[in-house]
Design a protein around this motif. Structure first.
Motif, PDB file in Angstrom:
ATOM      1  N   THR A 104       0.826  -1.207   0.000  1.00  0.00           N
ATOM      2  CA  THR A 104       0.000   0.000   0.000  1.00  0.00           C
ATOM      3  C   THR A 104       0.859   1.256   0.000  1.00  0.00           C
ATOM      4  OG1 THR A 104      -1.728  -1.185   1.212  1.00  0.00           O
ATOM      5  CG2 THR A 104      -1.826   1.216   1.240  1.00  0.00           C
ATOM      6  N   ARG A 105       1.937   1.240   0.762  1.00  0.00           N
ATOM      7  CA  ARG A 105       2.817   2.417   0.795  1.00  0.00           C
ATOM      8  C   ARG A 105       3.514   2.620  -0.536  1.00  0.00           C
ATOM      9  NH1 ARG A 105       6.422   1.488   5.873  1.00  0.00           N
ATOM     10  NH2 ARG A 105       7.457   3.367   5.083  1.00  0.00           N
ATOM     11  N   ILE A 106       3.818   1.537  -1.233  1.00  0.00           N
ATOM     12  CA  ILE A 106       4.425   1.678  -2.559  1.00  0.00           C
ATOM     13  C   ILE A 106       3.452   2.375  -3.502  1.00  0.00           C
ATOM     14  CG2 ILE A 106       5.206   0.376  -4.592  1.00  0.00           C
ATOM     15  CD1 ILE A 106       6.339  -1.684  -2.636  1.00  0.00           C
ATOM     16  N   ARG A 107       2.177   1.965  -3.461  1.00  0.00           N
ATOM     17  CA  ARG A 107       1.183   2.619  -4.319  1.00  0.00           C
ATOM     18  C   ARG A 107       1.023   4.088  -3.956  1.00  0.00           C
ATOM     19  NH1 ARG A 107      -1.943  -2.201  -3.509  1.00  0.00           N
ATOM     20  NH2 ARG A 107      -3.214  -1.088  -1.973  1.00  0.00           N
ATOM     21  N   GLY A 108       1.162   4.404  -2.656  1.00  0.00           N
ATOM     22  CA  GLY A 108       1.006   5.790  -2.241  1.00  0.00           C
ATOM     23  C   GLY A 108       2.250   6.631  -2.398  1.00  0.00           C
ATOM     24  N   HIS A 109       3.427   5.992  -2.637  1.00  0.00           N
ATOM     25  CA  HIS A 109       4.687   6.742  -2.743  1.00  0.00           C
ATOM     26  C   HIS A 109       5.363   6.497  -4.084  1.00  0.00           C
ATOM     27  CE1 HIS A 109       4.857   8.185   1.420  1.00  0.00           C
ATOM     28  NE2 HIS A 109       4.386   7.002   1.786  1.00  0.00           N
ATOM     29  N   LEU A 110       4.556   6.294  -5.127  1.00  0.00           N
ATOM     30  CA  LEU A 110       5.150   6.079  -6.444  1.00  0.00           C
ATOM     31  C   LEU A 110       6.023   7.264  -6.850  1.00  0.00           C
ATOM     32  CD1 LEU A 110       2.160   4.487  -8.413  1.00  0.00           C
ATOM     33  CD2 LEU A 110       4.146   3.348  -7.419  1.00  0.00           C
ATOM     34  N   ARG A 111       5.541   8.472  -6.568  1.00  0.00           N
ATOM     35  CA  ARG A 111       6.315   9.657  -6.947  1.00  0.00           C
ATOM     36  C   ARG A 111       7.625   9.723  -6.180  1.00  0.00           C
ATOM     37  NH1 ARG A 111       3.654  15.277  -5.509  1.00  0.00           N
ATOM     38  NH2 ARG A 111       4.084  14.381  -3.457  1.00  0.00           N
ATOM     39  N   ASP A 112       7.603   9.434  -4.857  1.00  0.00           N
ATOM     40  CA  ASP A 112       8.833   9.482  -4.065  1.00  0.00           C
ATOM     41  C   ASP A 112       9.840   8.435  -4.541  1.00  0.00           C
ATOM     42  OD1 ASP A 112       7.634  11.445  -2.600  1.00  0.00           O
ATOM     43  OD2 ASP A 112       6.968  10.092  -0.998  1.00  0.00           O
ATOM     44  N   ILE A 113       9.321   7.227  -4.838  1.00  0.00           N
ATOM     45  CA  ILE A 113      10.226   6.180  -5.307  1.00  0.00           C
ATOM     46  C   ILE A 113      10.810   6.547  -6.670  1.00  0.00           C
ATOM     47  CG2 ILE A 113      10.342   3.742  -5.975  1.00  0.00           C
ATOM     48  CD1 ILE A 113       8.139   3.204  -3.931  1.00  0.00           C
ATOM     49  N   SER A 114       9.977   7.142  -7.523  1.00  0.00           N
ATOM     50  CA  SER A 114      10.480   7.565  -8.837  1.00  0.00           C
ATOM     51  C   SER A 114      11.565   8.626  -8.700  1.00  0.00           C
ATOM     52  CB  SER A 114       9.314   8.103  -9.680  1.00  0.00           C
ATOM     53  OG  SER A 114       8.357   7.094  -9.900  1.00  0.00           O
ATOM     54  N   ILE A 115      11.378   9.545  -7.738  1.00  0.00           N
ATOM     55  CA  ILE A 115      12.402  10.575  -7.522  1.00  0.00           C
ATOM     56  C   ILE A 115      13.699   9.944  -7.040  1.00  0.00           C
ATOM     57  CG2 ILE A 115      13.005  12.556  -6.066  1.00  0.00           C
ATOM     58  CD1 ILE A 115      10.073  13.392  -6.187  1.00  0.00           C
ATOM     59  N   LEU A 116      13.583   8.942  -6.131  1.00  0.00           N
ATOM     60  CA  LEU A 116      14.784   8.250  -5.663  1.00  0.00           C
ATOM     61  C   LEU A 116      15.548   7.632  -6.831  1.00  0.00           C
ATOM     62  CD1 LEU A 116      13.531   6.426  -2.427  1.00  0.00           C
ATOM     63  CD2 LEU A 116      14.994   8.437  -2.560  1.00  0.00           C
ATOM     64  N   LYS A 117      14.804   7.026  -7.750  1.00  0.00           N
ATOM     65  CA  LYS A 117      15.474   6.422  -8.907  1.00  0.00           C
ATOM     66  C   LYS A 117      16.038   7.489  -9.837  1.00  0.00           C
ATOM     67  CE  LYS A 117      13.442   1.862  -9.165  1.00  0.00           C
ATOM     68  NZ  LYS A 117      12.918   0.834 -10.079  1.00  0.00           N
ATOM     69  N   ALA A 118      15.322   8.609  -9.953  1.00  0.00           N
ATOM     70  CA  ALA A 118      15.798   9.672 -10.837  1.00  0.00           C
ATOM     71  C   ALA A 118      17.098  10.293 -10.339  1.00  0.00           C
ATOM     72  CB  ALA A 118      14.717  10.748 -10.984  1.00  0.00           C
ATOM     73  N   ILE A 119      17.313  10.298  -9.008  1.00  0.00           N
ATOM     74  CA  ILE A 119      18.547  10.890  -8.481  1.00  0.00           C
ATOM     75  C   ILE A 119      19.666   9.862  -8.353  1.00  0.00           C
ATOM     76  CG2 ILE A 119      17.252  12.648  -7.246  1.00  0.00           C
ATOM     77  CD1 ILE A 119      17.697  11.091  -4.675  1.00  0.00           C
ATOM     78  N   GLY A 120      19.404   8.625  -8.825  1.00  0.00           N
ATOM     79  CA  GLY A 120      20.502   7.671  -8.888  1.00  0.00           C
ATOM     80  C   GLY A 120      20.343   6.396  -8.092  1.00  0.00           C
ATOM     81  N   PHE A 121      19.221   6.211  -7.365  1.00  0.00           N
ATOM     82  CA  PHE A 121      19.012   4.960  -6.632  1.00  0.00           C
ATOM     83  C   PHE A 121      18.789   3.807  -7.610  1.00  0.00           C
ATOM     84  CE2 PHE A 121      18.879   7.470  -2.991  1.00  0.00           C
ATOM     85  CZ  PHE A 121      18.695   6.712  -1.842  1.00  0.00           C
ATOM     86  N   THR A 122      19.465   2.710  -7.377  1.00  0.00           N
ATOM     87  CA  THR A 122      19.253   1.512  -8.187  1.00  0.00           C
ATOM     88  C   THR A 122      18.060   0.736  -7.634  1.00  0.00           C
ATOM     89  OG1 THR A 122      20.686   0.118  -6.829  1.00  0.00           O
ATOM     90  CG2 THR A 122      21.722   1.371  -8.628  1.00  0.00           C
TER      91      THR A 122
END
Length: 767
Positions: free
Chosen positions: A266-284
């Motif tokens: 559920t938190r993944i569905r609610g934090h898609l934008r945050d996770i995408s930002i993490l990947k955009a700044i270099g998180f694998t």
């Protein structure tokens, strides 16, 4: 790594309540599993330790004095023998308390079956009247080393030299006489003898008993006691408590794992934008997975370590048998391994369920978009879709839009909704099972007649009182509702591999009120009812005829019903006293089962009858098996608290998911004219509907599951099925109402906040 820790710290500050509940739930789960392990060890190891240290005999044969027991030495499988020892059946009196005992003429030195002294000293030739009491008998008589005991009906006295533990069947005031090791000079009028057999292969006990009975003759055998029976009696209710704790502990562990999995999903569905930002700044993807995985492993590890530390430091201080079990368990060789392995196993299980959800977080693309779901390898997008036909029809009937939209929100995404309901229903189902166990134990206390204990007192009369005088003496007490004369003897089963209890209670005119689970009462000639343990032993069923041997006299009975039997592991067959007299007209009652009027104080009635008997009546209260299960109520209460925490975690997850998904529809709901209060009602209704569905599923599945589990345990213990009692409908209704109302109340605050957000804030909300 620094960025990972900062994000994890920020997430922890945002979800502090959820993290606390997860830690507390893990503490409760691991505590349940550790207590279950301790109780299993407490149930098995003390008896096994005594048996090994005393080199206990696997079989004890009680025979007539004339039996040629020397024939047993040459039997195959017999490693060595103990005895024969002359025995005398009598009654001891101490501090006004009586107990039936077996005086056993014991030599100074024993190689097999030498008891372990708990206090005092062993038999001493310098004290010719000195004896050693079995520990359970000593507790019943309130006797200590140095006390003087009197033999009933005589002027003879004996002196207690010591108290000892033994691996033989322990003293029971209703079934088993206490064991007294005495010098041969004390056993003045022996009426039998006993011989112990130590076998080369304990698994061949039944075969060894059969050969021994064949060699001596069935008429020479009075009773057979095996090591399996002694072990089962010693384990008693502790093993049941361990099984219950293990069952609920494992169930709670599964529920906690699913709750963690659901929370992360559920938190993944609610934090898609945050996770995408993490990947955009270099998180694998691996780093994203580790963020969620390590965070929840830390919660589980904290809870597991806390539970282990509490068990290690404070466990032995718990009241009753739980504290005793942990104190003993901490001294066993495998204690340290279990103290590490069980918390580690719980953490690994939670880590595995967490990893499945965290893996999905690693698959989130750098561009925020709704998370896809996979069915049969095809990617599809779940959407709320159009209103269903029933929903549109409800709107046409002027049902409030908030209720219709809330219902639609709860069940529109079928797969996701069913998953959420299943996760929430699991802890609720286990709570229903725990309430059923509580109700069953309460029934044992409130209505013992329905579990085979209609009589509250057992009375033995001295030889100076005949049947008529005894019944008249009992009938004079105003609180005595009925007194049933009876007799109980040991009988050899077909095949001569074991002894069972043959009982004749009541008469044809005044039958004993047996509690029947199936069949009908024994009313006709040669009719009887049997316990589940006896049916299992003989592989018999209701309607069969069975043959048994009492001394040299065969007894053939027709089993017409299955009774609930809480004694002798259910290895009991019961008929009327008149039926037994047809086979032996000289038979006279040896005891009386006394039923009291409702509301009578049992102990006061026992004291009154003892006083009225002027020393000629030996009165004992009937032991209720629920007395040994009293700690199970505390276990049930603790389990319910742990499961409630897990359910609360799952409920908060569901509320958070519903609120986040509702943010996308906030503009549309306001555009069609819904007020903030109506929008709040949509979320509250959706949460309430989810909770209601979970409660209905938990009740519908939990009640029959509880009946099956309790009756299965009853059957395996020999009591038999038919003892399960579900919670009252009123209690189930209050439980369901509290769960639904609590869920709605919890969702009201976050739903109100979400409904009052600024319109601009909703434009960036992710589905």
């Amino acid at each position: 790594m620094r960025a990972t820790l900062r994000w994890a710290h920020s997430d922890l500050r945002t979800h502090r309540g959820e993290a606390l509940f997860l830690v507390l739930a893990t503490v409760g789960i691991v505590l349940s599993l550790l207590l279950a392990t301790a109780l299993f060890g407490y149930a098995t190891n003390p008896w096994q330790r005594v048996f090994e240290q005393t080199r206990g005999a696997h079989v004890w044969l009680h025979t007539a004095r004339s039996a040629q027991v020397g024939k047993l030495a040459g039997l195959d499988g017999v490693e060595s023998e103990a005895g024969p020892y002359a025995t005398e059946s009598t009654t001891l009196i101490s501090h006004g308390t009586r107990a039936a005992v077996e005086l056993r003429a014991t030599p100074q030195h024993l190689t097999i079956g030498r008891p372990l002294l708990v206090s005092g000293r062993w038999l001493d030739p310098t004290t010719p009247d000195g004896v050693v009491l079995e520990s359970h008998l000593a507790r019943a008589l309130l006797a200590e080393p140095g006390d003087t005991l009197t033999l009933l009906g005589t002027t003879r006295t004996i002196t207690v030299l010591g108290i000892a533990d033994s691996a033989e069947p322990r003293y029971d005031p209703e079934e088993q006489p206490g064991l007294v090791w005495a010098p041969p000079s004390v056993v003045g009028t022996p009426n039998g003898q006993v011989i112990g057999l130590r076998l080369t292969n304990p698994d061949d006990t039944d075969y060894a008993v059969q050969r021994a009975v064949t060699a001596l003759g069935a008429g020479a055998i009075g009773e057979v006691a095996t090591w399996q029976q002694a072990r089962a009696e010693a384990q008693g209710d502790n093993r049941l408590l361990g099984q219950v704790l293990a069952l609920f502990g494992l169930g709670a562990l599964i529920a906690a794992g699913l709750a963690v999995h659901g929370a992360i999903t559920t938190r993944i569905r609610g934090h898609l934008r945050d996770i995408s930002i993490l990947k955009a700044i270099g998180f694998t993807p691996d780093q994203v997975v580790r963020v969620f995985l390590l965070q929840h492993i830390a919660y589980a590890l904290l809870g597991a370590v806390t539970a282990a530390a509490l068990t290690r430091s404070l466990g032995s201080g718990l009241p009753g048998r739980l504290g005793n079990a942990i104190a003993l368990w901490q001294g066993l060789p495998g204690h340290a391994v279990a103290l590490i392995a069980i918390p580690a196993g719980a953490v690994l299980f939670i880590a595995a369920t967490t990893g499945l959800a965290a893996w999905r977080a690693g698959r989130v693309p750098p561009v925020p978009m709704p998370l896809p779901s996979f069915r049969a390898g095809v990617t599809t997008r779940q959407s709320t879709g159009r209103l269903s036909a029933p929903a549109r029809h409800a709107l046409g009937l002027r049902v409030p839009p908030a209720l219709v939209l809330g219902w639609h929100t709860a069940f529109a995404r079928r797969t996701r909704s069913l998953t959420t309901i299943a996760r929430l229903a699991l802890p609720l189902l286990l709570i229903v099972v725990a309430m059923s166990a509580w109700t069953t134990i309460s029934r044992f206390h409130s209505d013992p007649g329905r579990i085979g204990l209609p009589a509250a007192l057992t009375v033995h009369a001295d030889a100076g009182l005949d049947d008529r005088q005894t019944r008249a003496l009992l009938a004079r007490d105003p609180q005595v509702a009925a007194a049933y004369p009876g007799v109980e003897v040991a009988a050899l089963v077909p095949g001569q591999t074991a002894t069972i209890a043959l009982r004749g209670f009541g008469t044809d005119q005044d039958p004993y009120p047996y509690a029947l689970a199936e069949g009908h009462p024994a009313r006709g000639t040669d009719e009887a009812v049997a316990g589940q343990g006896l049916l299992d032993l003989l592989d018999a069923h209701v309607g069969d005829w069975v043959r048994m041997t009492v001394g040299n006299q065969p007894q053939i009975l027709h089993i017409v019903g299955r009774s609930i039997e809480t004694e002798n592991a259910g290895r009991v067959i019961s008929t009327s006293l008149d039926t037994l007299r047809e086979n032996d007209p000289r038979l006279t009652p040896t005891l009386y089962q006394v039923r009291l009027h409702p509301g009578t104080d049992v102990h006061e009635a026992a004291r009154r009858l003892t006083t009225a008997g002027a020393g000629r009546l030996d009165v004992h209260t009937v032991t209720n098996p629920a007395d040994g299960l009293s700690p199970l109520r505390g276990v049930a209460a603790g389990v319910i608290a742990v499961l409630a925490l897990i359910g609360l975690v799952e409920l908060l997850t569901a509320i958070g998911g519903t609120v986040r998904e509702g943010e996308r529809d906030l503009l549309a709901l306001k555009a069609i004219g819904l007020s903030p209060r109506q929008i709040t009602a949509v979320t509250v209704t959706a949460t309430g509907c989810t909770a209601l569905a979970a409660v209905l599923a938990a009740t519908a599945l939990g009640a029959p599951l509880a009946h099956w589990l309790i009756n299965t345990q009853g059957s395996s213990s020999g009591i038999g099925a038919g003892i399960a009692q579900g919670p009252p409908l009123v209690l189930l209704f209050l439980f369901g109402t509290a769960a639904v109302a609590g869920a709605a109340a919890l969702s009201a605050v976050p739903a109100t906040r979400a409904a009052r957000r600024r319109l601009a804030d909703t434009l960036s909300a992710a589905a």
